[in-house]
Design a protein around this motif. Sequence first.
Motif, mmCIF file in Angstrom:
data_model
loop_
_atom_site.group_PDB
_atom_site.id
_atom_site.type_symbol
_atom_site.label_atom_id
_atom_site.label_comp_id
_atom_site.label_asym_id
_atom_site.label_seq_id
_atom_site.Cartn_x
_atom_site.Cartn_y
_atom_site.Cartn_z
ATOM 1 N N VAL A 13 27.763 -7.395 22.558
ATOM 2 C CA VAL A 13 28.537 -7.979 21.464
ATOM 3 C C VAL A 13 27.606 -8.509 20.375
ATOM 4 C CG1 VAL A 13 30.051 -9.924 20.853
ATOM 5 C CG2 VAL A 13 30.582 -8.489 22.827
ATOM 6 N N VAL A 14 26.524 -9.173 20.775
ATOM 7 C CA VAL A 14 25.568 -9.687 19.787
ATOM 8 C C VAL A 14 24.926 -8.532 19.026
ATOM 9 C CG1 VAL A 14 23.345 -10.865 19.545
ATOM 10 C CG2 VAL A 14 25.123 -11.846 20.977
ATOM 11 N N LEU A 15 24.530 -7.483 19.738
ATOM 12 C CA LEU A 15 23.937 -6.324 19.091
ATOM 13 C C LEU A 15 24.934 -5.658 18.141
ATOM 14 C CD1 LEU A 15 21.423 -4.532 18.913
ATOM 15 C CD2 LEU A 15 22.401 -3.162 20.740
ATOM 16 N N GLY A 16 26.162 -5.523 18.573
ATOM 17 C CA GLY A 16 27.199 -4.947 17.718
ATOM 18 C C GLY A 16 27.449 -5.794 16.480
ATOM 19 N N ALA A 17 27.438 -7.118 16.640
ATOM 20 C CA ALA A 17 27.628 -8.008 15.490
ATOM 21 C C ALA A 17 26.487 -7.867 14.491
ATOM 22 C CB ALA A 17 27.748 -9.454 15.957
ATOM 23 N N LEU A 18 25.269 -7.701 14.992
ATOM 24 C CA LEU A 18 24.134 -7.501 14.095
ATOM 25 C C LEU A 18 24.261 -6.197 13.318
ATOM 26 C CD1 LEU A 18 21.174 -8.725 16.318
ATOM 27 C CD2 LEU A 18 22.072 -9.806 14.257
ATOM 28 N N VAL A 19 24.673 -5.135 13.985
ATOM 29 C CA VAL A 19 24.840 -3.842 13.318
ATOM 30 C C VAL A 19 25.939 -3.926 12.265
ATOM 31 C CG1 VAL A 19 25.578 -1.458 13.673
ATOM 32 C CG2 VAL A 19 23.917 -2.487 15.213
ATOM 33 N N VAL A 20 27.053 -4.557 12.604
ATOM 34 C CA VAL A 20 28.169 -4.682 11.650
ATOM 35 C C VAL A 20 27.759 -5.545 10.463
ATOM 36 C CG1 VAL A 20 30.494 -5.643 11.362
ATOM 37 C CG2 VAL A 20 29.969 -4.203 13.327
ATOM 38 N N SER A 21 27.014 -6.629 10.717
ATOM 39 C CA SER A 21 26.602 -7.489 9.602
ATOM 40 C C SER A 21 25.651 -6.746 8.664
ATOM 41 C CB SER A 21 25.946 -8.765 10.120
ATOM 42 O OG SER A 21 24.676 -8.492 10.682
ATOM 43 N N GLN A 22 24.767 -5.930 9.214
ATOM 44 C CA GLN A 22 23.887 -5.132 8.363
ATOM 45 C C GLN A 22 24.684 -4.118 7.548
ATOM 46 O OE1 GLN A 22 20.560 -5.304 7.681
ATOM 47 N NE2 GLN A 22 20.726 -7.237 8.771
ATOM 48 N N PHE A 23 25.713 -3.571 8.153
ATOM 49 C CA PHE A 23 26.539 -2.593 7.451
ATOM 50 C C PHE A 23 27.251 -3.239 6.264
ATOM 51 C CE2 PHE A 23 30.344 -0.027 6.754
ATOM 52 C CZ PHE A 23 29.743 1.203 6.555
ATOM 53 N N PHE A 24 27.749 -4.470 6.436
ATOM 54 C CA PHE A 24 28.457 -5.132 5.347
ATOM 55 C C PHE A 24 27.512 -5.677 4.285
ATOM 56 C CE2 PHE A 24 32.066 -5.483 8.403
ATOM 57 C CZ PHE A 24 32.930 -4.705 7.672
ATOM 58 N N GLN A 25 26.269 -5.970 4.651
ATOM 59 C CA GLN A 25 25.315 -6.449 3.661
ATOM 60 C C GLN A 25 24.837 -5.315 2.758
ATOM 61 O OE1 GLN A 25 22.157 -8.405 5.730
ATOM 62 N NE2 GLN A 25 23.310 -10.299 5.986
ATOM 63 N N PRO A 27 25.926 -1.540 2.684
ATOM 64 C CA PRO A 27 26.686 -0.419 3.255
ATOM 65 C C PRO A 27 26.077 0.950 2.981
ATOM 66 C CG PRO A 27 27.926 -1.469 1.509
ATOM 67 C CD PRO A 27 26.699 -2.293 1.731
ATOM 68 N N SER A 28 25.563 1.174 1.794
ATOM 69 C CA SER A 28 25.019 2.500 1.501
ATOM 70 C C SER A 28 23.762 2.768 2.321
ATOM 71 C CB SER A 28 24.723 2.648 0.010
ATOM 72 O OG SER A 28 23.753 1.709 -0.397
ATOM 73 N N ARG A 29 22.932 1.759 2.491
ATOM 74 C CA ARG A 29 21.712 1.923 3.293
ATOM 75 C C ARG A 29 22.052 2.156 4.765
ATOM 76 N NH1 ARG A 29 16.858 -2.390 3.188
ATOM 77 N NH2 ARG A 29 15.391 -0.792 2.548
ATOM 78 N N ALA A 30 23.032 1.413 5.282
ATOM 79 C CA ALA A 30 23.435 1.580 6.676
ATOM 80 C C ALA A 30 24.060 2.948 6.905
ATOM 81 C CB ALA A 30 24.405 0.478 7.081
ATOM 82 N N LEU A 31 24.886 3.391 5.967
ATOM 83 C CA LEU A 31 25.517 4.703 6.099
ATOM 84 C C LEU A 31 24.475 5.811 6.039
ATOM 85 C CD1 LEU A 31 28.221 6.120 6.401
ATOM 86 C CD2 LEU A 31 28.351 6.233 3.929
ATOM 87 N N TRP A 33 21.339 5.533 6.894
ATOM 88 C CA TRP A 33 20.587 5.469 8.156
ATOM 89 C C TRP A 33 21.365 6.149 9.285
ATOM 90 C CZ3 TRP A 33 21.787 2.919 12.764
ATOM 91 C CH2 TRP A 33 20.774 2.913 13.710
ATOM 92 N N MET A 34 22.689 5.904 9.352
ATOM 93 C CA MET A 34 23.495 6.504 10.400
ATOM 94 C C MET A 34 23.547 8.021 10.261
ATOM 95 S SD MET A 34 26.539 3.660 10.881
ATOM 96 C CE MET A 34 27.769 4.868 10.766
ATOM 97 N N VAL A 35 23.745 8.515 9.050
ATOM 98 C CA VAL A 35 23.801 9.959 8.826
ATOM 99 C C VAL A 35 22.452 10.596 9.146
ATOM 100 C CG1 VAL A 35 24.044 11.736 7.053
ATOM 101 C CG2 VAL A 35 25.683 9.868 7.178
ATOM 102 N N ARG A 36 21.365 9.965 8.698
ATOM 103 C CA ARG A 36 20.031 10.486 8.982
ATOM 104 C C ARG A 36 19.765 10.521 10.486
ATOM 105 N NH1 ARG A 36 15.345 6.792 7.494
ATOM 106 N NH2 ARG A 36 15.859 6.131 9.569
ATOM 107 N N SER A 37 20.171 9.482 11.189
ATOM 108 C CA SER A 37 19.965 9.427 12.629
ATOM 109 C C SER A 37 20.751 10.521 13.354
ATOM 110 C CB SER A 37 20.376 8.066 13.172
ATOM 111 O OG SER A 37 19.556 7.066 12.668
#
Length: 89
Positions: A13-25, A27-31, A33-37
């Motif tokens: 849950v903590v790890l998921g919260a960190l990922v979600v918070s990075q996504f909302f801070q 979003p384009s960078r997180a998206l 990163w996800m597509v590249r991965s």
Amino acid sequence: MHVSSVWLWCGAVVLGALVVSQFFQKPSRALLWMVRSIVLGCLLMVAADAVGNVLGFHLPLNPITVLAAGFLGLPGFAALLVLHLWVLA
């Protein structure tokens, strides 16, 4: 030492919260990163399948294995290979 499943869920849950918070801070960078991965995971899996055909084993190409190889990188890809060889050998 036995780790309770409650602690594992708390860590997830903590790890998921960190990922979600990075996504909302960012979003384009997180998206990106996800597509590249995911693309990297697909390429690794296709390369492993091509090499595996020569060596006589097949690593299945499905969403779970692609995401594991993409998000965990080379260690995740190596873990998939080891698990596949360990379980099916």
